[in-house]
Design a protein around this motif. Structure first.
Motif, PDB file in Angstrom:
ATOM      1  N   MET A   1     -52.112  34.804 -11.728  1.00 33.09           N
ATOM      2  CA  MET A   1     -50.792  34.396 -12.199  1.00 33.09           C
ATOM      3  C   MET A   1     -50.272  35.447 -13.152  1.00 33.09           C
ATOM      4  SD  MET A   1     -49.279  30.965 -13.881  1.00 33.09           S
ATOM      5  CE  MET A   1     -50.593  30.612 -15.031  1.00 33.09           C
TER       6      MET A   1
ATOM      7  N   ALA B   1     -56.415  34.050 -13.870  1.00 30.98           N
ATOM      8  CA  ALA B   1     -57.011  34.420 -12.591  1.00 30.98           C
ATOM      9  C   ALA B   1     -58.379  33.795 -12.463  1.00 30.98           C
ATOM     10  CB  ALA B   1     -57.116  35.935 -12.472  1.00 30.98           C
ATOM     11  N   GLY B   2     -58.812  33.633 -11.216  1.00 28.60           N
ATOM     12  CA  GLY B   2     -60.197  33.244 -10.979  1.00 28.60           C
ATOM     13  C   GLY B   2     -60.480  31.764 -10.917  1.00 28.60           C
ATOM     14  N   VAL B   3     -59.531  30.932 -11.307  1.00 28.09           N
ATOM     15  CA  VAL B   3     -59.792  29.500 -11.262  1.00 28.09           C
ATOM     16  C   VAL B   3     -59.496  28.932  -9.867  1.00 28.09           C
ATOM     17  CG1 VAL B   3     -59.202  27.250 -12.243  1.00 28.09           C
ATOM     18  CG2 VAL B   3     -59.266  29.266 -13.718  1.00 28.09           C
ATOM     19  N   TRP B   4     -58.400  29.376  -9.270  1.00 32.60           N
ATOM     20  CA  TRP B   4     -57.957  28.809  -7.993  1.00 32.60           C
ATOM     21  C   TRP B   4     -58.152  29.777  -6.835  1.00 32.60           C
ATOM     22  CZ3 TRP B   4     -56.523  23.731  -7.979  1.00 32.60           C
ATOM     23  CH2 TRP B   4     -56.244  23.151  -9.227  1.00 32.60           C
ATOM     24  N   GLY B   5     -58.531  30.976  -7.133  1.00 30.20           N
ATOM     25  CA  GLY B   5     -58.694  31.962  -6.067  1.00 30.20           C
ATOM     26  C   GLY B   5     -58.544  33.360  -6.633  1.00 30.20           C
TER      27      GLY B   5
ATOM     28  N   CYS C   1     -43.820  30.674  -7.213  1.00 28.45           N
ATOM     29  CA  CYS C   1     -45.240  30.648  -6.840  1.00 28.45           C
ATOM     30  C   CYS C   1     -45.833  29.245  -6.785  1.00 28.45           C
ATOM     31  CB  CYS C   1     -46.062  31.470  -7.822  1.00 28.45           C
ATOM     32  SG  CYS C   1     -45.673  33.230  -7.806  1.00 28.45           S
ATOM     33  N   HIS C   2     -45.147  28.282  -7.363  1.00 25.62           N
ATOM     34  CA  HIS C   2     -45.685  26.916  -7.401  1.00 25.62           C
ATOM     35  C   HIS C   2     -44.687  25.913  -6.838  1.00 25.62           C
ATOM     36  CE1 HIS C   2     -49.079  27.891 -10.066  1.00 25.62           C
ATOM     37  NE2 HIS C   2     -48.250  28.608 -10.779  1.00 25.62           N
TER      38      HIS C   2
ATOM     39  N   LYS D   1     -52.545  30.174 -20.786  1.00 31.72           N
ATOM     40  CA  LYS D   1     -52.668  30.918 -19.526  1.00 31.72           C
ATOM     41  C   LYS D   1     -51.305  31.248 -18.920  1.00 31.72           C
ATOM     42  CE  LYS D   1     -57.187  29.738 -17.857  1.00 31.72           C
ATOM     43  NZ  LYS D   1     -57.942  29.397 -16.647  1.00 31.72           N
TER      44      LYS D   1
ATOM     45  N   TYR E   1     -57.118  18.731 -14.206  1.00 35.31           N
ATOM     46  CA  TYR E   1     -57.245  18.668 -15.664  1.00 35.31           C
ATOM     47  C   TYR E   1     -56.771  17.343 -16.216  1.00 35.31           C
ATOM     48  CZ  TYR E   1     -57.502  23.758 -15.142  1.00 35.31           C
ATOM     49  OH  TYR E   1     -57.840  25.018 -14.759  1.00 35.31           O
TER      50      TYR E   1
ATOM     51  N   CYS F   1     -41.409  30.048 -12.326  1.00 32.60           N
ATOM     52  CA  CYS F   1     -42.593  29.313 -11.851  1.00 32.60           C
ATOM     53  C   CYS F   1     -42.500  28.860 -10.401  1.00 32.60           C
ATOM     54  CB  CYS F   1     -42.827  28.074 -12.714  1.00 32.60           C
ATOM     55  SG  CYS F   1     -42.513  28.308 -14.466  1.00 32.60           S
TER      56      CYS F   1
ATOM     57  N   HIS G   1     -46.451  35.619 -18.796  1.00 31.46           N
ATOM     58  CA  HIS G   1     -45.069  35.329 -19.183  1.00 31.46           C
ATOM     59  C   HIS G   1     -44.939  35.482 -20.700  1.00 31.46           C
ATOM     60  CE1 HIS G   1     -45.521  33.270 -15.292  1.00 31.46           C
ATOM     61  NE2 HIS G   1     -44.232  33.463 -15.162  1.00 31.46           N
TER      62      HIS G   1
HETATM   63  C1  HEC Z   1     -46.453  35.368  -9.432  1.00 29.26           C
HETATM   64  C2  HEC Z   1     -46.780  34.010  -9.061  1.00 29.26           C
HETATM   65  C3  HEC Z   1     -46.813  32.976 -10.185  1.00 29.26           C
HETATM   66  C4  HEC Z   1     -45.818  32.648 -11.078  1.00 29.26           C
HETATM   67  C5  HEC Z   1     -44.454  33.269 -11.215  1.00 29.26           C
HETATM   68  C6  HEC Z   1     -46.332  31.550 -11.860  1.00 29.26           C
HETATM   69  N1  HEC Z   1     -47.595  31.233 -11.470  1.00 29.26           N
HETATM   70 FE1  HEC Z   1     -48.774  29.781 -12.268  1.00 29.26          FE
HETATM   71  N2  HEC Z   1     -50.310  30.388 -11.094  1.00 29.26           N
HETATM   72  C7  HEC Z   1     -50.239  31.380 -10.115  1.00 29.26           C
HETATM   73  C8  HEC Z   1     -51.546  31.565  -9.531  1.00 29.26           C
HETATM   74  C9  HEC Z   1     -51.913  32.531  -8.416  1.00 29.26           C
HETATM   75  C10 HEC Z   1     -52.415  30.662 -10.201  1.00 29.26           C
HETATM   76  C11 HEC Z   1     -53.922  30.493 -10.016  1.00 29.26           C
HETATM   77  C12 HEC Z   1     -54.614  31.419 -11.008  1.00 29.26           C
HETATM   78  C13 HEC Z   1     -56.095  31.225 -11.023  1.00 29.26           C
HETATM   79  O1  HEC Z   1     -56.712  31.127  -9.955  1.00 29.26           O
HETATM   80  O2  HEC Z   1     -56.646  31.188 -12.134  1.00 29.26           O
HETATM   81  C14 HEC Z   1     -51.593  29.936 -11.160  1.00 29.26           C
HETATM   82  C15 HEC Z   1     -52.067  28.942 -11.991  1.00 29.26           C
HETATM   83  C16 HEC Z   1     -51.289  28.154 -12.820  1.00 29.26           C
HETATM   84  C17 HEC Z   1     -51.773  27.049 -13.603  1.00 29.26           C
HETATM   85  C18 HEC Z   1     -53.214  26.547 -13.645  1.00 29.26           C
HETATM   86  C19 HEC Z   1     -54.052  27.518 -14.477  1.00 29.26           C
HETATM   87  C20 HEC Z   1     -55.521  27.202 -14.455  1.00 29.26           C
HETATM   88  O3  HEC Z   1     -56.261  27.944 -15.114  1.00 29.26           O
HETATM   89  O4  HEC Z   1     -55.966  26.246 -13.797  1.00 29.26           O
HETATM   90  C21 HEC Z   1     -50.690  26.552 -14.283  1.00 29.26           C
HETATM   91  C22 HEC Z   1     -50.689  25.388 -15.270  1.00 29.26           C
HETATM   92  C23 HEC Z   1     -49.555  27.356 -13.937  1.00 29.26           C
HETATM   93  N3  HEC Z   1     -49.943  28.311 -13.039  1.00 29.26           N
HETATM   94  C24 HEC Z   1     -48.284  27.173 -14.418  1.00 29.26           C
HETATM   95  C25 HEC Z   1     -47.237  28.081 -14.230  1.00 29.26           C
HETATM   96  C26 HEC Z   1     -45.981  28.005 -14.923  1.00 29.26           C
HETATM   97  C27 HEC Z   1     -45.576  26.921 -15.915  1.00 29.26           C
HETATM   98  C28 HEC Z   1     -45.236  29.068 -14.497  1.00 29.26           C
HETATM   99  C29 HEC Z   1     -43.840  29.496 -14.943  1.00 29.26           C
HETATM  100  C30 HEC Z   1     -43.716  29.874 -16.333  1.00 29.26           C
HETATM  101  C31 HEC Z   1     -46.045  29.787 -13.528  1.00 29.26           C
HETATM  102  N4  HEC Z   1     -47.249  29.164 -13.403  1.00 29.26           N
HETATM  103  C32 HEC Z   1     -45.620  30.927 -12.858  1.00 29.26           C
HETATM  104  C33 HEC Z   1     -49.122  32.090  -9.752  1.00 29.26           C
HETATM  105  C34 HEC Z   1     -47.925  32.085 -10.450  1.00 29.26           C
END
Ligand code: HEC
Length: 142
Positions: free
Chosen positions: A119, A111-115, A73-74, A105, A92, A70, A122
């Motif tokens: 994601m 996809a589509g919520v933040w841009g 990317c975050h 998710k 939220y 995670c 997993h």
């Molecule tokens: C490859 C990059 C990447 C990885 C690795 C990743 N994320 Fe994300 N994540 C994103 C992106 C890009 C978004 C925005 C997606 C969207 O716009 O809906 C996101 C969105 C989210 C959101 C918000 C979803 C929503 O609908 O608002 C959460 C919660 C989240 N990630 C948690 C995690 C967690 C926990 C992990 C590890 C298990 C993780 N992410 C791993 C790229 C990543």
């Protein structure tokens, strides 16, 4: 860094205690308590990580987050590829419904919520682990 910080606070608390117990007006005149206040000032602008570091829900979830991918990317308070966890927490409400929805998710990808960037899914993360992760994220309100 964490260790030295809590050590500092501990020392401050000790100093405060000694001051309080020492009592007497003499002590108040000679030990200039203002000297110790600047060191305590950073407490005003603590990071979210610092704010929740002792919360068991945060600890449990962030450990799982760090063990997964995670953080590539975050970040907690800065948007990189994905939104910061603070932004997600601000968007939220921390309800069981949202925990379940967001955990879904994390597992299925989103996809589509933040841009436009999506994601990655997993599929190997269990629903329980994903929920623990999301619970620690939604906790991060300012
Ligand atoms: C490859 C990059 C990447 C990885 C690795 C990743 N994320 Fe994300 N994540 C994103 C992106 C890009 C978004 C925005 C997606 C969207 O716009 O809906 C996101 C969105 C989210 C959101 C918000 C979803 C929503 O609908 O608002 C959460 C919660 C989240 N990630 C948690 C995690 C967690 C926990 C992990 C590890 C298990 C993780 N992410 C791993 C790229 C990543």
């Amino acid at each position: 860094m964490k260790i030295s910080k809590s050590l500092n606070l501990g020392l401050l608390a000790l100093a405060g205690l000694a001051f309080a117990c020492g009592g007497g007006e003499k002590a108040a005149e000679t030990t200039a308590p203002e000297a110790s206040t600047p060191a305590a000032a950073p407490a005003q602008e603590i990071s979210l990580e610092e704010k929740y570091k002792d919360d068991p829900i945060y600890i449990k979830g962030i450990e799982k987050i760090k063990a997964s991918d995670c953080m590539t990317c975050h970040m907690v308070e800065r948007k990189i590829i994905g939104p910061s966890y603070a932004e997600v927490a601000a968007k939220y409400e921390n309800t069981e419904e949202n925990v379940t929805m967001l955990a879904g998710k994390v597992i299925a990808g989103g996809a589509g919520v933040w841009g436009e960037v999506m994601m990655a899914p997993h599929p190997s993360i269990s629903e329980e682990d994903a929920k623990d992760m999301v619970r620690s994220i939604l906790l991060l309100k300012k």
